[in-house]
Enzyme design. Structure first.
Site, mmCIF file in Angstrom:
data_model
loop_
_atom_site.group_PDB
_atom_site.id
_atom_site.type_symbol
_atom_site.label_atom_id
_atom_site.label_comp_id
_atom_site.label_asym_id
_atom_site.label_seq_id
_atom_site.Cartn_x
_atom_site.Cartn_y
_atom_site.Cartn_z
ATOM 1 N N LYS A 74 27.583 35.455 35.633
ATOM 2 C CA LYS A 74 27.301 34.123 36.169
ATOM 3 C C LYS A 74 26.076 34.161 37.082
ATOM 4 O O LYS A 74 25.174 33.334 36.958
ATOM 5 C CB LYS A 74 28.542 33.622 36.923
ATOM 6 C CG LYS A 74 28.407 32.234 37.488
ATOM 7 C CD LYS A 74 29.760 31.591 37.728
ATOM 8 C CE LYS A 74 30.452 32.085 38.975
ATOM 9 N NZ LYS A 74 29.842 31.578 40.214
ATOM 10 N N ARG A 106 20.208 32.777 37.689
ATOM 11 C CA ARG A 106 18.870 33.229 38.093
ATOM 12 C C ARG A 106 17.909 33.270 36.912
ATOM 13 O O ARG A 106 16.712 33.033 37.066
ATOM 14 C CB ARG A 106 18.983 34.602 38.777
ATOM 15 C CG ARG A 106 19.589 34.493 40.196
ATOM 16 C CD ARG A 106 20.134 35.824 40.666
ATOM 17 N NE ARG A 106 20.594 35.836 42.051
ATOM 18 C CZ ARG A 106 21.783 35.399 42.474
ATOM 19 N NH1 ARG A 106 22.651 34.862 41.607
ATOM 20 N NH2 ARG A 106 22.117 35.484 43.748
ATOM 21 N N ARG A 118 32.197 22.872 51.475
ATOM 22 C CA ARG A 118 31.731 24.232 51.802
ATOM 23 C C ARG A 118 30.533 24.234 52.752
ATOM 24 O O ARG A 118 29.729 23.311 52.756
ATOM 25 C CB ARG A 118 31.416 24.989 50.500
ATOM 26 C CG ARG A 118 32.674 25.177 49.666
ATOM 27 C CD ARG A 118 32.399 25.894 48.383
ATOM 28 N NE ARG A 118 32.013 27.275 48.593
ATOM 29 C CZ ARG A 118 31.599 28.082 47.607
ATOM 30 N NH1 ARG A 118 31.514 27.609 46.362
ATOM 31 N NH2 ARG A 118 31.284 29.318 47.862
ATOM 32 N N SER A 135 25.705 37.660 52.324
ATOM 33 C CA SER A 135 25.800 36.605 51.309
ATOM 34 C C SER A 135 24.558 36.623 50.434
ATOM 35 O O SER A 135 23.441 36.414 50.911
ATOM 36 C CB SER A 135 25.941 35.225 51.970
ATOM 37 O OG SER A 135 25.591 34.213 51.030
ATOM 38 N N GLN A 161 23.875 34.470 48.208
ATOM 39 C CA GLN A 161 23.335 33.114 48.043
ATOM 40 C C GLN A 161 22.381 32.781 49.180
ATOM 41 O O GLN A 161 21.296 32.241 48.957
ATOM 42 C CB GLN A 161 24.477 32.096 47.968
ATOM 43 C CG GLN A 161 25.311 32.270 46.704
ATOM 44 C CD GLN A 161 26.493 31.325 46.620
ATOM 45 O OE1 GLN A 161 26.792 30.585 47.559
ATOM 46 N NE2 GLN A 161 27.187 31.355 45.498
ATOM 47 N N ASP A 210 34.271 38.514 44.951
ATOM 48 C CA ASP A 210 34.919 37.549 44.051
ATOM 49 C C ASP A 210 36.175 38.114 43.395
ATOM 50 O O ASP A 210 36.906 37.379 42.720
ATOM 51 C CB ASP A 210 33.938 37.099 42.959
ATOM 52 C CG ASP A 210 32.807 36.243 43.535
ATOM 53 O OD1 ASP A 210 32.994 35.680 44.636
ATOM 54 O OD2 ASP A 210 31.752 36.142 42.881
ATOM 55 N N LYS A 224 35.227 29.959 50.099
ATOM 56 C CA LYS A 224 34.900 29.968 48.666
ATOM 57 C C LYS A 224 35.348 28.632 48.040
ATOM 58 O O LYS A 224 35.604 27.671 48.773
ATOM 59 C CB LYS A 224 35.556 31.174 47.982
ATOM 60 C CG LYS A 224 34.963 32.515 48.432
ATOM 61 C CD LYS A 224 33.529 32.653 47.981
ATOM 62 C CE LYS A 224 32.907 33.934 48.502
ATOM 63 N NZ LYS A 224 31.465 33.977 48.272
ATOM 64 N N ARG A 228 38.876 31.370 39.916
ATOM 65 C CA ARG A 228 39.353 32.754 40.091
ATOM 66 C C ARG A 228 40.820 32.800 40.526
ATOM 67 O O ARG A 228 41.523 33.757 40.231
ATOM 68 C CB ARG A 228 38.447 33.524 41.049
ATOM 69 C CG ARG A 228 37.011 33.579 40.540
ATOM 70 C CD ARG A 228 36.199 34.690 41.138
ATOM 71 N NE ARG A 228 34.785 34.436 40.988
ATOM 72 C CZ ARG A 228 34.080 34.642 39.870
ATOM 73 N NH1 ARG A 228 34.654 35.136 38.804
ATOM 74 N NH2 ARG A 228 32.792 34.367 39.828
HETATM 75 C C1 S3P Z 1 26.882 34.703 44.308
HETATM 76 C C2 S3P Z 1 27.116 35.179 45.562
HETATM 77 C C3 S3P Z 1 28.451 35.237 46.174
HETATM 78 C C4 S3P Z 1 29.554 35.085 45.142
HETATM 79 C C5 S3P Z 1 29.270 33.971 44.177
HETATM 80 C C6 S3P Z 1 27.961 34.223 43.440
HETATM 81 C C7 S3P Z 1 25.495 34.695 43.789
HETATM 82 O O1 S3P Z 1 28.575 34.184 47.097
HETATM 83 O O2 S3P Z 1 30.783 34.876 45.791
HETATM 84 O O3 S3P Z 1 30.311 33.860 43.237
HETATM 85 O O4 S3P Z 1 25.293 34.485 42.576
HETATM 86 O O5 S3P Z 1 24.575 34.897 44.589
HETATM 87 P P1 S3P Z 1 28.167 34.363 48.659
HETATM 88 O O6 S3P Z 1 26.692 34.505 48.726
HETATM 89 O O7 S3P Z 1 28.638 33.083 49.323
HETATM 90 O O8 S3P Z 1 28.907 35.565 49.149
#
Ligand code: S3P
Length: 439
Positions: free
Chosen positions: A23, A28, A126, A175, A177, A324, A351, A401
């Site tokens: 995913k 990306r 969130r 994180s 993200q 995750d 989450k 999940r």
């Molecule tokens: C992800 C980063 C994670 C993960 C999410 C996908 C990503 O989140 O839990 O399912 O693709 O960068 P966080 O950055 O909030 O930890």
């Protein structure tokens, strides 16, 4: 509302599963494809056509990018250049996807046009301040509900030609993200941008930036990106199988008697393989074969056979490498001998749902008194007598999940899951695969 009945698997799970595309890498691959030099294409294979990744496709199209589906799991993106994104004429819908929203905020920060994001009920709850704060330090102007911390969010236009400011940012949490949003904004900054994490999170953004000719430096948990005028994105991206999806079969194959599963093409990026380390530590019978490289990422096949599991202890350093997978690791822990403790996992509370609370509430319906929640973790007392497990009616909280973790547990005790179709977010064929492996 869909209710899914999961029946006890009597003769084990058997077969081979080609693990669907990752995913994180799928998101990306589309975003990078769009930033490619104008007119240059990126051909993506094993792309995960799940609801989350399709949110990214929708957002990129609204920003003027051409994204075509060639066949199942095969996409073609035509670049419009780092500075080529166009003002969207409508609100950008990130759906349920935190990755779409947070990474795109980084990509849209400091553009000469306005963009507004919305999302579903879960995403709207969130926290987004974690991205808005550092991007604002870089000079972006972003506003949102609840003091600039929640959707809907608007990224305001900057003056044409104005650059974002270079910063060094100490992230309060690990994180990928947040890190990725800052690095993507850093591509258009007036100097190098450094992000420092408490522990290293998944590094797919750094790998793709590097593969696209961008200068990236790493030192311990810090990453520095140097601004650039252009990206030369690889013309082919073969998305590795998602270890976070493989995780359900790693646990199911371990806990269901008489199982033997071969999982093929699993992404083995070391920032993601905490689940393999944790399960091996619990006594799982995993054989890693046929290691190779695909799309700039290590992949392998994993053979899993039933094993007697014992409890483990997971502390904050490993959490980003299995963030995750904690719901399904909790399933393994519930069926292991002894008491498992998980600490430093407070991120699970923000989450798709509060996963710590969801695990406590749902698992205790099945094994009363066996799971305690703490502020940042779980204490799970393994069940020795499986005949004591209760075939409960469980909630998914619309969290993919949680639904899949409950389904794995249901293979042992039988249960029903409310709002079970949320698996579409990351693994649309999950129930079909489960049925195929149970035959
Ligand atoms: C992800 C980063 C994670 C993960 C999410 C996908 C990503 O989140 O839990 O399912 O693709 O960068 P966080 O950055 O909030 O930890």
């Amino acid at each position: 509302m869909t209710v899914k009945m999961i029946s006890v698997v009597k003769n084990g799970l058997h077969g081979t599963v080609k693990i669907p595309g990752d995913k994180s890498v799928s998101h990306r691959s589309i975003m990078f494809g769009a930033m490619n030099e104008s007119g240059k294409t990126v051909h993506i294979t094993n792309f995960l056509e799940s609801a989350d990744c399709l949110s990214t496709v929708g957002v990129m199209r609204s920003l003027g990018t051409k994204v075509e589906k060639l066949s199942d799991g095969e996409m073609m993106v035509t670049g419009i250049g780092l500075n080529g994104l166009k003002e969207p004429s409508t609100v950008l819908d990130a759906g349920n996807s935190g990755t779409t929203l947070r990474l795109m905020m980084g990509m849209l920060a400091g553009r000469p046009f306005l963009s507004t994001f919305a999302g579903d009920a879960s995403l709207s709850r969130r926290p987004m301040g974690r991205v808005i704060v550092p991007l604002s330090k870089m000079g972006a102007r972003i506003v949102g509900r609840e003091k600039n911390s929640r959707l809907p969010i608007t990224v305001l236009p900057c003056d044409d030609g104005e650059k974002l400011k270079a910063i060094t940012y100490d992230m309060p949490m690990a994180s990928a993200q947040v890190k990725s949003a800052i690095l993507l904004a850093g591509l258009r900054a007036d100097g190098p941008v450094t992000v420092i994490e408490p522990y290293t999170s998944r590094d797919h953004t750094e790998r793709l930036l590097s593969a696209s000719g961008v200068k990236i430096e790493k030192s311990r948990t810090a990453v520095t990106v140097y601004p650039t005028e252009r990206l030369d994105v690889p013309t082919e991206i073969a998305v590795p199988g998602d270890i976070s999806s493989a995780a359900f079969w790693l646990v199911a194959g371990s806990i269901i008697e008489n199982s033997e599963l071969l999982l093929t093409g699993v992404g083995m990026n070391e920032t993601r393989t905490g689940i393999v380390d944790a399960l091996k530590n619990m006594g799982a019978d995993l054989t890693i074969k046929n290691k190779r490289i695909s799309g700039g990422e290590p992949i392998a096949d994993i053979l899993v056979r039933t094993a007697k599991l014992k409890a483990t202890c997971l502390t904050e350093e490993i959490i980003p490498r299995l963030i995750d997978e904690i719901p399904v690791i909790a399933v393994a822990a519930l069926l292991a001998e002894g008491t498992t403790t998980i600490t430093g996992a407070g991120e699970l509370r923000v989450k798709e749902t509060d996963r710590l609370q969801a695990i406590v509430d749902e698992f205790n319906k099945i094994a009363p008194g066996h799971v305690d929640g703490t502020e940042e973790g779980l204490i799970i007392h393994g069940v020795t007598d499986r005949s004591k497990l209760i075939s409960a009616h469980c909630k998914s909280y619309d969290d993919h999940r949680m639904a899949m973790s409950l389904a794995v547990l249901g293979c042992v005790c039988g249960l029903s899951i409310e709002n079970a179709d949320c698996v579409n977010i990351s693994y649309p064929v999950f129930y079909d695969t489960l049925e195929m492996l149970s035959k």
